[in-house]
Design an enzyme around this catalytic site. Structure first.
Site, short mmCIF file in Angstrom:
data_model
loop_
_atom_site.label_atom_id
_atom_site.label_comp_id
_atom_site.label_asym_id
_atom_site.label_seq_id
_atom_site.Cartn_x
_atom_site.Cartn_y
_atom_site.Cartn_z
N GLY A 35 35.95 0.97 -1.83
CA GLY A 35 35.52 2.13 -1.06
C GLY A 35 35.48 1.85 0.43
CB VAL A 64 32.19 -6.87 -12.65
CG1 VAL A 64 32.62 -8.30 -12.35
CG2 VAL A 64 31.01 -6.84 -13.61
CG ASP A 125 24.34 -3.01 -4.46
OD1 ASP A 125 24.98 -3.92 -5.01
OD2 ASP A 125 24.73 -2.41 -3.44
CE LYS A 137 20.56 -22.37 -1.80
NZ LYS A 137 20.64 -22.62 -3.25
CG HIS A 268 -17.68 3.36 15.87
ND1 HIS A 268 -18.90 2.98 16.36
CD2 HIS A 268 -16.84 3.29 16.94
CE1 HIS A 268 -18.80 2.68 17.64
NE2 HIS A 268 -17.55 2.86 18.02
CG ASN A 408 -27.83 4.13 0.79
OD1 ASN A 408 -27.20 4.32 -0.23
ND2 ASN A 408 -28.71 3.13 0.92
CG PHE A 456 -28.74 7.94 -8.06
CD1 PHE A 456 -29.67 7.04 -7.54
CD2 PHE A 456 -27.76 7.45 -8.92
CE1 PHE A 456 -29.63 5.69 -7.86
CE2 PHE A 456 -27.71 6.10 -9.24
CZ PHE A 456 -28.64 5.23 -8.70
CG ASP A 461 -38.79 7.21 -1.19
OD1 ASP A 461 -37.72 7.60 -1.71
OD2 ASP A 461 -39.02 6.02 -0.93
#
Length: 507
Positions: A35, A64, A125, A137, A268, A408, A456, A461
């Site tokens: 190609g 191949v 590929d 390499k 922040h 919290n 929760f 308090d």
């Protein structure tokens, strides 16, 4: 190393013809897969097809063609090792000194809607990565090019050094080559693993987006990887910092919770104030009024285009970053007068249904993201008195905000704005007290407000403190051992309370 022979096999043919033409002018012999060869031959560039070079035809529909000893031995043999030289001579193997390869677009194909497994597998590929790895390499002798953007630097090296490339260039291109094959394999792994429930390995491969001047502090180096700029675009101002990017990400995650015109101010990564109003200037005043002091040097995010009137209001305050879906012409011109103010445009809604990661010693924590509350408020009334419609609106507003406050977390809210925010406390009662104190400092009444808790209330308090501050309704996940005690405290004070069953811790 002198380059005498090049092997070319590319899917992306951008810039190929001019590059190959110049290689030919430098006297470099060219080999190519079928190609690629046709593309060059049409342009009159001399090239030998790889099947002619190897003496073996391309078979199995092209599966191949380059997996051949004449190709890989030509790439891998060590030019100064006598045994290697004798072996290649004995087998009629010729050296290949330059490899130009880019790969089938597997990731792009696999991400298309409706793609079948068979179609995706055909885009894997095999020969390309094999050639790339062999060449990389042996980079001490072979130049490997996997990106058309590197064509110019290769030509510059060849022309400057009489047909030779430098080791410095070859080593850089080899590193890029291994990065390319690693990314390619990661994409295949991700695709083939996506239908499996268990993942034994986590692989992350992201391109470098930009280098940052420093990290959270000046002594820390930092870089940004990935597709952050697919979602936001910088229109003006100084370069983004590490902290800017964290704030922008948090701001966008918060603002997508709201469909009505809404403005949020963050510092922040924590919300300082959030307000909704059909008039954006009104929304700004609601958000800004929650905590005028903390808003100084903060980040503003708007889920609508900024009008001139809004820009004029924001310009009265020192703000680091403004994020919006757009900027009207007059507003943009006004805000651009501040050289250092960063103006960001939201390009598209970021995915909120994927995962997020945090680094830890020796690894990473991966979890699903906490998605926006797009389905409305799901809750169970647990108090004797149910909340009235106004209280439900106030709870719904605050519940969208509290999940973006560090735990919290306590948020006091009205139906269209925050009134007090307590973030990041070790004790929930302290978070409640801080939120109430901030509302008092801002001159905002908590009478009739909703108190929203990201987790929760472990004891009564915290709820009692909220009632004393003026809250008439509470929303929390529920699920504590002392839920009964907390419910009784609400009933004793005439408060309405609902449990959502969903916790929103944000560490």
């Amino acid at each position: 190393m002198k380059v005498s022979r090049a092997l070319i096999s590319v899917f992306d043919k951008a810039g190929l013809v001019s590059f190959a033409s110049r290689l030919g002018e430098l006297g470099i012999e060219m080999l190519a897969t079928s190609g690629t060869a046709r593309t060059l031959q049409v342009e009159g560039i001399p090239v030998m097809e790889i099947s002619e070079f190897t003496g073996f035809p391309e078979i199995l529909g092209g599966r191949v063609r380059t997996l051949h000893p004449k190709v890989h031995a030509g790439l891998l043999y060590l030019r100064e090792r006598e045994q290697h030289v004798q072996e290649v001579l004995a087998h009629g193997i010729q050296p290949i000194d330059l490899v130009i390869v880019n790969l089938y677009p597997f990731a792009e194909t696999a991400s298309r809607r409706g793609i079948t497994l068979e179609e995706a597998l055909e885009q894997i590929d095999i020969g390309g990565p094999s050639m790339i790895r062999s060449a990389a390499k042996n980079y001490r002798y072979v130049t490997v090019v996997t990106d058309p953007a590197d064509y110019a630097s290769v030509l510059e090296d060849l022309e400057t050094n009489a047909g030779e490339t430098t080791c410095k260039l070859r080593k850089r291109l080899a590193a890029k080559a291994f990065s390319t094959t690693s990314s390619y394999d990661a994409g295949i792994t991700k695709y083939l693993s996506q239908e499996q429930e268990a993942h034994n390995r986590f692989m992350l491969d992201l391109p470098l987006a930009c280098c940052l001047s420093y990290g959270e502090n000046p002594h820390q180096n930092a870089k940004l990887y990935g597709s952050f700029f697919d979602y936001v675009d910088k229109l003006h101002g100084r370069e983004l910092s590490y902290n800017n990017i964290l704030d922008i990400s948090s701001a966008v995650a918060l603002i997508v919770e709201f469909t009505e015109p809404t403005i949020a101010i963050l510092k922040h990564t924590n919300p300082c104030g959030v307000g909704s109003d059909s008039d954006l200037k009104g929304a700004w005043m609601k958000a800004f009024s929650t905590d005028r002091l903390a808003s100084f040097g903060g980040v503003v995010v708007i889920n609508r285009p900024i009008t001139l009137a809004l820009a004029q209001a924001i310009a009265e305050v020192f703000i680091e970053v403004i994020i919006a879906t757009g900027f009207e012409t007059g507003a943009l011109s006004l805000l651009q007068r501040r050289k250092n103010l960063r103006l960001m445009r939201i390009l598209q809604r970021p995915p909120m249904d994927t995962w997020e990661a945090h680094s830890v010693a020796g690894g990473m924590l991966i979890q699903d993201m906490d998605p926006p509350n797009v389905g409305g408020l799901g809750h169970k009334v647990v108090s004797s008195r149910p909340p009235d419609p106004r209280e439900i609106e106030a709870m719904s507003f605050g519940w969208k905000v509290v999940k973006h406050v560090k735990s919290n977390a306590i948020v006091y809210s009205a139906r269209d704005c925050t009134l007090g925010i307590g973030a990041g406390q070790m004790s929930r009662i302290d978070a409640s007290r801080i939120a109430a104190w901030k509302a008092q400092k801002a001159g905002l009444s908590l009478q009739g407000s909703a108190v929203c808790s990201d987790a929760f209330f472990p004891f009564a308090d915290g709820l009692i403190a909220a009632a004393e501050a003026g809250a008439t309704t509470a929303i929390q996940p529920g699920g504590a051992i002392r839920d009964k005690e907390v419910i009784e405290a609400a009933d004793a004070r005439g408060m309405a309370m609902v449990f959502t069953g969903t916790r929103h811790f944000k560490h």
